[in-house]
Write a protein that holds these residues in place. Structure first.
Motif, PDB file in Angstrom:
ATOM      1  N   LEU A   1       0.797  -1.226   0.000  1.00  0.00           N
ATOM      2  CA  LEU A   1       0.000   0.000   0.000  1.00  0.00           C
ATOM      3  C   LEU A   1       0.830   1.277   0.000  1.00  0.00           C
ATOM      4  O   LEU A   1       0.317   2.344  -0.321  1.00  0.00           O
ATOM      5  CB  LEU A   1      -0.948   0.019   1.206  1.00  0.00           C
ATOM      6  CG  LEU A   1      -2.177  -0.881   1.100  1.00  0.00           C
ATOM      7  CD1 LEU A   1      -2.873  -0.984   2.447  1.00  0.00           C
ATOM      8  CD2 LEU A   1      -3.145  -0.350   0.064  1.00  0.00           C
ATOM      9  N   VAL A   2       2.107   1.225   0.367  1.00  0.00           N
ATOM     10  CA  VAL A   2       2.837   2.492   0.523  1.00  0.00           C
ATOM     11  C   VAL A   2       3.495   3.022  -0.741  1.00  0.00           C
ATOM     12  O   VAL A   2       3.815   4.205  -0.803  1.00  0.00           O
ATOM     13  CB  VAL A   2       3.935   2.442   1.617  1.00  0.00           C
ATOM     14  CG1 VAL A   2       3.317   2.213   2.966  1.00  0.00           C
ATOM     15  CG2 VAL A   2       4.990   1.440   1.295  1.00  0.00           C
ATOM     16  N   TRP A   3       3.695   2.166  -1.741  1.00  0.00           N
ATOM     17  CA  TRP A   3       4.511   2.638  -2.857  1.00  0.00           C
ATOM     18  C   TRP A   3       3.932   3.814  -3.664  1.00  0.00           C
ATOM     19  O   TRP A   3       4.689   4.566  -4.264  1.00  0.00           O
ATOM     20  CB  TRP A   3       4.904   1.473  -3.767  1.00  0.00           C
ATOM     21  CG  TRP A   3       3.724   0.751  -4.314  1.00  0.00           C
ATOM     22  CD1 TRP A   3       3.125  -0.336  -3.765  1.00  0.00           C
ATOM     23  CD2 TRP A   3       2.974   1.100  -5.460  1.00  0.00           C
ATOM     24  NE1 TRP A   3       2.044  -0.687  -4.503  1.00  0.00           N
ATOM     25  CE2 TRP A   3       1.933   0.172  -5.557  1.00  0.00           C
ATOM     26  CE3 TRP A   3       3.089   2.106  -6.428  1.00  0.00           C
ATOM     27  CZ2 TRP A   3       0.985   0.231  -6.563  1.00  0.00           C
ATOM     28  CZ3 TRP A   3       2.149   2.163  -7.427  1.00  0.00           C
ATOM     29  CH2 TRP A   3       1.114   1.227  -7.488  1.00  0.00           C
ATOM     30  N   PRO A   4       2.580   4.037  -3.712  1.00  0.00           N
ATOM     31  CA  PRO A   4       2.129   5.201  -4.501  1.00  0.00           C
ATOM     32  C   PRO A   4       2.692   6.523  -4.007  1.00  0.00           C
ATOM     33  O   PRO A   4       2.682   7.507  -4.733  1.00  0.00           O
ATOM     34  CB  PRO A   4       0.612   5.178  -4.340  1.00  0.00           C
ATOM     35  CG  PRO A   4       0.284   3.784  -4.055  1.00  0.00           C
ATOM     36  CD  PRO A   4       1.428   3.267  -3.236  1.00  0.00           C
ATOM     37  N   TYR A   5       3.220   6.548  -2.778  1.00  0.00           N
ATOM     38  CA  TYR A   5       3.846   7.781  -2.307  1.00  0.00           C
ATOM     39  C   TYR A   5       4.939   8.221  -3.274  1.00  0.00           C
ATOM     40  O   TYR A   5       5.185   9.404  -3.451  1.00  0.00           O
ATOM     41  CB  TYR A   5       4.448   7.573  -0.911  1.00  0.00           C
ATOM     42  CG  TYR A   5       5.174   8.792  -0.398  1.00  0.00           C
ATOM     43  CD1 TYR A   5       4.471   9.815   0.223  1.00  0.00           C
ATOM     44  CD2 TYR A   5       6.543   8.944  -0.556  1.00  0.00           C
ATOM     45  CE1 TYR A   5       5.104  10.943   0.667  1.00  0.00           C
ATOM     46  CE2 TYR A   5       7.199  10.077  -0.119  1.00  0.00           C
ATOM     47  CZ  TYR A   5       6.476  11.076   0.500  1.00  0.00           C
ATOM     48  OH  TYR A   5       7.110  12.209   0.927  1.00  0.00           O
TER      49      TYR A   5
ATOM     50  N   ILE B   1      -3.137   8.342  -0.196  1.00  0.00           N
ATOM     51  CA  ILE B   1      -3.604   7.268   0.693  1.00  0.00           C
ATOM     52  C   ILE B   1      -2.438   6.610   1.423  1.00  0.00           C
ATOM     53  O   ILE B   1      -2.491   6.363   2.625  1.00  0.00           O
ATOM     54  CB  ILE B   1      -4.417   6.209  -0.093  1.00  0.00           C
ATOM     55  CG1 ILE B   1      -5.831   6.740  -0.330  1.00  0.00           C
ATOM     56  CG2 ILE B   1      -4.493   4.891   0.666  1.00  0.00           C
ATOM     57  CD1 ILE B   1      -6.724   5.786  -1.060  1.00  0.00           C
TER      58      ILE B   1
ATOM     59  N   TYR C   1       0.450   7.689   2.355  1.00  0.00           N
ATOM     60  CA  TYR C   1       0.980   8.514   3.437  1.00  0.00           C
ATOM     61  C   TYR C   1       0.074   8.459   4.661  1.00  0.00           C
ATOM     62  O   TYR C   1       0.505   8.165   5.774  1.00  0.00           O
ATOM     63  CB  TYR C   1       1.094   9.950   2.921  1.00  0.00           C
ATOM     64  CG  TYR C   1       1.721  10.910   3.876  1.00  0.00           C
ATOM     65  CD1 TYR C   1       3.084  11.126   3.858  1.00  0.00           C
ATOM     66  CD2 TYR C   1       0.948  11.603   4.796  1.00  0.00           C
ATOM     67  CE1 TYR C   1       3.664  12.012   4.738  1.00  0.00           C
ATOM     68  CE2 TYR C   1       1.525  12.494   5.678  1.00  0.00           C
ATOM     69  CZ  TYR C   1       2.882  12.691   5.640  1.00  0.00           C
ATOM     70  OH  TYR C   1       3.452  13.562   6.515  1.00  0.00           O
TER      71      TYR C   1
ATOM     72  N   PHE D   1      -2.152   6.255   5.350  1.00  0.00           N
ATOM     73  CA  PHE D   1      -2.193   4.879   5.862  1.00  0.00           C
ATOM     74  C   PHE D   1      -1.052   4.643   6.850  1.00  0.00           C
ATOM     75  O   PHE D   1      -1.267   4.142   7.952  1.00  0.00           O
ATOM     76  CB  PHE D   1      -2.105   3.899   4.690  1.00  0.00           C
ATOM     77  CG  PHE D   1      -1.957   2.466   5.096  1.00  0.00           C
ATOM     78  CD1 PHE D   1      -3.064   1.722   5.490  1.00  0.00           C
ATOM     79  CD2 PHE D   1      -0.717   1.856   5.092  1.00  0.00           C
ATOM     80  CE1 PHE D   1      -2.924   0.405   5.875  1.00  0.00           C
ATOM     81  CE2 PHE D   1      -0.559   0.539   5.476  1.00  0.00           C
ATOM     82  CZ  PHE D   1      -1.670  -0.193   5.871  1.00  0.00           C
ATOM     83  N   LEU D   2       0.156   5.049   6.452  1.00  0.00           N
ATOM     84  CA  LEU D   2       1.317   4.830   7.331  1.00  0.00           C
ATOM     85  C   LEU D   2       1.133   5.511   8.681  1.00  0.00           C
ATOM     86  O   LEU D   2       1.410   4.928   9.731  1.00  0.00           O
ATOM     87  CB  LEU D   2       2.578   5.372   6.669  1.00  0.00           C
ATOM     88  CG  LEU D   2       3.323   4.449   5.736  1.00  0.00           C
ATOM     89  CD1 LEU D   2       4.512   5.165   5.137  1.00  0.00           C
ATOM     90  CD2 LEU D   2       3.784   3.219   6.505  1.00  0.00           C
ATOM     91  N   PHE D   3       0.666   6.760   8.649  1.00  0.00           N
ATOM     92  CA  PHE D   3       0.542   7.496   9.901  1.00  0.00           C
ATOM     93  C   PHE D   3      -0.617   6.966  10.737  1.00  0.00           C
ATOM     94  O   PHE D   3      -0.507   6.865  11.964  1.00  0.00           O
ATOM     95  CB  PHE D   3       0.393   8.995   9.628  1.00  0.00           C
ATOM     96  CG  PHE D   3       1.717   9.669   9.434  1.00  0.00           C
ATOM     97  CD1 PHE D   3       2.364  10.290  10.480  1.00  0.00           C
ATOM     98  CD2 PHE D   3       2.348   9.626   8.201  1.00  0.00           C
ATOM     99  CE1 PHE D   3       3.600  10.886  10.313  1.00  0.00           C
ATOM    100  CE2 PHE D   3       3.583  10.224   8.021  1.00  0.00           C
ATOM    101  CZ  PHE D   3       4.212  10.851   9.078  1.00  0.00           C
TER     102      PHE D   3
END
Lengths: 294, 282
Positions: A111-115, A170, A172, A174-176
């Protein structure tokens, strides 16, 4: 300001160490910002031959200009919709991932790679999907009986840029959110469970209030993101159109200044944007100092 | 886990899988589009399964580009992006670690003023001072150069803050010990502070590399010479064909290559990436 108990004593060295950063800050940040402020009080005639001091006239003109007022409200709609959509989806995903034990890291990676995708690139990706002739989304919408055309319909164009901006943010959020959820002690949820609260009730009465510092922080960050970091999305897809429907403030500064060459007006818009950034930064920092929102 | 609720677990997995699919779908579609011949996009629906032209399409783009759309070969644009991203990341780290060192480890007149001058850059993103900054760069003769692409973006308050926060947590005893042993400030910086900051530097590098690679507005303003185009801004030139539909297969090949380096950095260095992201926002 906090300092070390033990410091070095040297007269010239600290200035030498600071010099590169201060030089760049002055030449490329402070000086241009000063220029923008000065420029915003001037007006150039149509041929650029004569410049006269007009005081706050540029600002007053802006506030009377329908396009600018439209741009203000477009920016508001865009920032709020992007923030709500992106944070809502991210919270849902983070709450689901928080329940997982073994698969949590795998989902996080996915989930994080779109950042890392540039806003302009994200724009082109979705622009392709929504293309009225060959795009898959417009095809699916047509099957549902909706005639999608973001080149003609302002609403369609706005929905598209909001989706792009939210999609990119999303990861970003999501991580926080996930970090925030994991820092909430399990004992609280367990106590609520013993008192008979189900998962949904626990989420809304225990978890969500405890998450409010994260939520508030993300809200400010997302609004800043939607207002200032989305230039690429707009420029690569709608270019502010159709008929000003997605002309957000940062895009308008660029358009009026760089394409329209209306220097005074563009400078006044820059100054207004600076005031907005300063306001948001102050809110963010005041909050960071306190850490707890209630 | 408070209690065992198989349905809720199932439901959570379903949400996550849907989320992952929704996030990945646009990129999948772009990759698929880049493997098809041009006539696949004339009408009807975009293809959903890979085609057979992948090697040809990427080959053409990497060493020739589409000359009609005014875009140089992708190889050149990717090189420019790499140079820009690396100089921004390395430049930012160097100047901010030095200034953080000066602010934390020295007491000197105007220290607070210097701190605030750096702090204020946080409030002046490029987007709000486009024209005057452009003018400064033009006056300095830096248009169409690597220096013009990177130097105006390397002043950063966030990196300075990050290092400042970190230096404050370094125990004073280390400084005392170093001084007792006769180390001057620069020796202390090189032999003690730098090795201690290694992870912070790496985490920051990941974030700044992505930031530099993804710059769009700045290269758009200051490059008019094709040989300095970066890949992220070059895409726009290809999409903008006046007469007809863009060559989707080539555009999507470009898009895929433009995404690849930063996405790989995030996936391969996820731990550092998360650390950098969380710490730069404090």
């Amino acid at each position: 300001m906090q300092t070390k108990r033990v410091v070095f004593s040297n007269r010239g060295l600290p200035y030498a160490l600071l010099a590169p950063q201060l030089a760049i800050t002055f030449v490329f940040f402070l000086w241009p910002a000063g220029q923008a402020i000065w420029q915003s009080f001037l007006r150039e005639d149509a041929f650029g031959l004569k410049t006269s001091f007009v005081g706050v006239e540029n600002y007053l003109r802006l506030l009377r200009e329908p396009d600018y007022l439209n741009s203000l409200s477009v920016t508001g709609v865009f920032a709020v919709s992007t923030t709500v959509l992106s944070m809502g989806l991210a919270l849902l995903l983070a709450a689901a991932a928080d329940r997982m034990i073994r698969s949590r890291d795998a989902y996080t990676t996915l989930l994080v790679w779109p950042y890392a995708v540039a806003p302009a690139v994200a724009g082109v990706l979705w622009w392709f999907m929504f293309n009225p002739t060959i795009g898959i989304m417009s095809y699916l919408l047509e099957q549902l009986g909706y005639d999608w055309n973001h080149r003609l319909s302002g609403t369609d164009a706005m929905i598209m840029v909001v989706i792009v901006a939210a999609w990119k943010q999303i990861s970003y959020n999501f991580l926080f959110f996930l970090a925030g959820l994991q820092s909430i002690p399990h004992s609280l949820s367990e106590a609520a469970a013993i008192d008979g609260a189900g998962p949904v009730k626990r989420f809304f009465t225990v978890v969500l209030p405890l998450l409010s510092p994260t939520t508030f922080f993300l809200m400010v960050v997302n609004i800043v993101y939607a207002m200032f970091d989305t230039f690429g999305i707009i420029h690569a897809t709608t270019e502010g159109g159709p008929s000003q429907a997605t002309n957000i403030l940062v895009y308008k500064v660029f358009e009026d200044g760089f394409i329209g060459l209306n220097l005074g007006s563009s400078a006044a818009q820059s100054v207004i944007l600076m005031v907005i950034v300063i306001g948001l930064t102050v809110i963010q920092f005041r909050f960071v100092e306190r850490r707890v929102a209630y | 886990m408070v209690e065992n609720r198989p349905w809720l677990t199932f439901f959570s997995h379903a949400i996550l899988i849907l989320g992952v699919l929704a996030v990945a779908f646009p990129v999948y579609l772009a990759f698929i589009a880049s493997t098809h011949p041009q006539n696949a996009f004339i009408s009807g629906l975009v293809p959903l399964l890979p085609g057979d032209r992948m090697i040809e399409n990427y080959g053409t783009m990497l060493d020739a580009g589409i000359s009609t759309s005014g875009a140089p070969p992708l190889g050149v644009m990717m090189w420019n992006s790499l140079v820009m991203a690396l100089s921004i990341a390395i430049g930012k780290i160097i100047i901010s670690i030095l200034s953080a060192f000066a602010i934390v480890y020295f007491r000197f007149p105007f220290r607070l003023l210097a701190f605030w001058a750096i702090f204020i850059t946080l409030m002046l993103p490029v987007e709000v001072r486009i024209l005057p900054t452009f003018k400064v760069v033009a006056d300095l003769g830096l248009l169409n150069s690597y220096a013009g692409l990177s130097i105006p973006l390397i002043a950063s308050a966030t990196a300075t803050f990050l290092f400042r926060q970190f230096f404050i947590t370094v125990p004073d005893e280390l400084t005392e010990a170093a001084r007792v042993d006769g180390a001057g400030p620069m020796k202390f910086f090189r032999d003690i502070l730098l090795p201690l900051s290694r992870t912070n530097i790496a985490a920051l590098f990941v974030i700044l590399f992505i930031y530099g690679w993804n710059q769009y507005l700045w290269p758009l303003l200051i490059t008019t010479d094709e040989s300095y185009y970066t890949i992220v801004m070059g895409i726009k030139r290809m999409v903008q064909v006046a007469d007809s539909q863009p060559n989707w297969n080539f555009v999507m090949a470009t898009v895929t290559l433009a995404m690849l380096p930063p996405v790989l950095v995030v996936i391969l260095m996820q731990r550092l990436f998360v650390k950098g992201l969380v710490e730069t926002e404090k």
